[in-house]
Design a protein around this motif. Sequence first.
Motif, PDB file in Angstrom:
ATOM      1  N   MET A   1       0.852  -1.195   0.000  1.00  0.00           N
ATOM      2  CA  MET A   1       0.000   0.000   0.000  1.00  0.00           C
ATOM      3  C   MET A   1       0.887   1.244   0.000  1.00  0.00           C
ATOM      4  N   VAL A   2       0.763   2.057  -1.035  1.00  0.00           N
ATOM      5  CA  VAL A   2       1.550   3.283  -1.115  1.00  0.00           C
ATOM      6  C   VAL A   2       0.720   4.429  -0.563  1.00  0.00           C
TER       7      VAL A   2
ATOM      8  N   ASN B   1       2.485   9.434   2.451  1.00  0.00           N
ATOM      9  CA  ASN B   1       3.758   9.614   3.144  1.00  0.00           C
ATOM     10  C   ASN B   1       4.932   9.067   2.335  1.00  0.00           C
ATOM     11  N   HIS B   2       4.673   8.016   1.531  1.00  0.00           N
ATOM     12  CA  HIS B   2       5.743   7.510   0.664  1.00  0.00           C
ATOM     13  C   HIS B   2       6.172   8.592  -0.325  1.00  0.00           C
ATOM     14  N   TYR B   3       5.187   9.284  -0.869  1.00  0.00           N
ATOM     15  CA  TYR B   3       5.504  10.360  -1.815  1.00  0.00           C
ATOM     16  C   TYR B   3       6.267  11.476  -1.108  1.00  0.00           C
ATOM     17  N   LEU B   4       5.896  11.746   0.140  1.00  0.00           N
ATOM     18  CA  LEU B   4       6.601  12.788   0.886  1.00  0.00           C
ATOM     19  C   LEU B   4       8.053  12.390   1.112  1.00  0.00           C
ATOM     20  N   ALA B   5       8.275  11.112   1.416  1.00  0.00           N
ATOM     21  CA  ALA B   5       9.654  10.647   1.611  1.00  0.00           C
ATOM     22  C   ALA B   5      10.448  10.795   0.314  1.00  0.00           C
TER      23      ALA B   5
ATOM     24  N   ALA C   1       0.975  15.413  -3.226  1.00  0.00           N
ATOM     25  CA  ALA C   1       0.730  14.237  -2.396  1.00  0.00           C
ATOM     26  C   ALA C   1      -0.181  14.574  -1.230  1.00  0.00           C
TER      27      ALA C   1
ATOM     28  N   GLY D   1      -3.826  13.122  -0.342  1.00  0.00           N
ATOM     29  CA  GLY D   1      -4.046  12.413   0.924  1.00  0.00           C
ATOM     30  C   GLY D   1      -5.152  13.021   1.749  1.00  0.00           C
TER      31      GLY D   1
END
Lengths: 179, 100
Positions: free
Chosen positions: B1-2, B5-9, B48, B52
Amino acid sequence: MSPYLFYPLACLTIAGALGVVLNNNPVRSALSLVATLFLLAVYYIALQAHLVAALQIIVYAGAVMVLFLFVITLLNLSPDPADRTSPLFGAAALGSALLLAVVLGRALWATTLPGAANTPLPEGFGTTVVLARQLFSEYLVAFELTSILLLVAVVGAVVLAKRDPSPADMDAPAPGREA
Amino acid sequence: MVTPNHYLALSAVLFAIGSIGVVVRRNLVIIFMSVELMLNAANLAFVAVAYGRGLMSGQSIVFFVMTVAAAEAAVGLAVILAMFRNRQTVNADDIALLRW
């Protein structure tokens, strides 16, 4: 976006970004940046930002990068050994950038963001209609100021890049007029 | 699951790479491209978060960032061209007129 798509794309994006920074040849750097910007447009599509993705490709990967490539060829830039700072400085920069990435990543990960999490997206989220309506109501002043900014930028760029006619050039007959 | 927060990282990593470029490279054009990279990392974070949280404001801000970045690129490259014409260099270390 599925993880099977996200992680390979993320690796490619980071490779492209590293290509911008590490390539000795400025043209290769610019093309790496084009690739990175295209990959970012893919993320925008996955995040339901369709208009932003289209703008990213047209404005960034298209117009801005053509401008960069044009200036690189105009300046006739070639790989230059004096382009890098000393290795010690580079190591310090790498260390501080790693620290920056960790701190930023941790901070972003831990931040509680505004709005409600895990809610279904509102009707028409990311469509041009909704974005345009917001630009022309909530952000109208900023939107109008943008047009002034672009006008000033165009005039400024032309004035700055214009070749100053030196007195010698003005005295000499224009080429092709001698006869 | 993406998650967003993954995009923020990812955006944080891209921003850090851009900051390395600004510090390490001495070619003004490449420093400029690194700045564009950092701006794009910020854009990714905005989009992102917009996704979200279901807020369209994030995408509007990206629109403005893109406009300002385009204006900045046009003026900045014109400055670099003018400087190259006068000094025959685009090396940031050689242009130290205002630096002690």
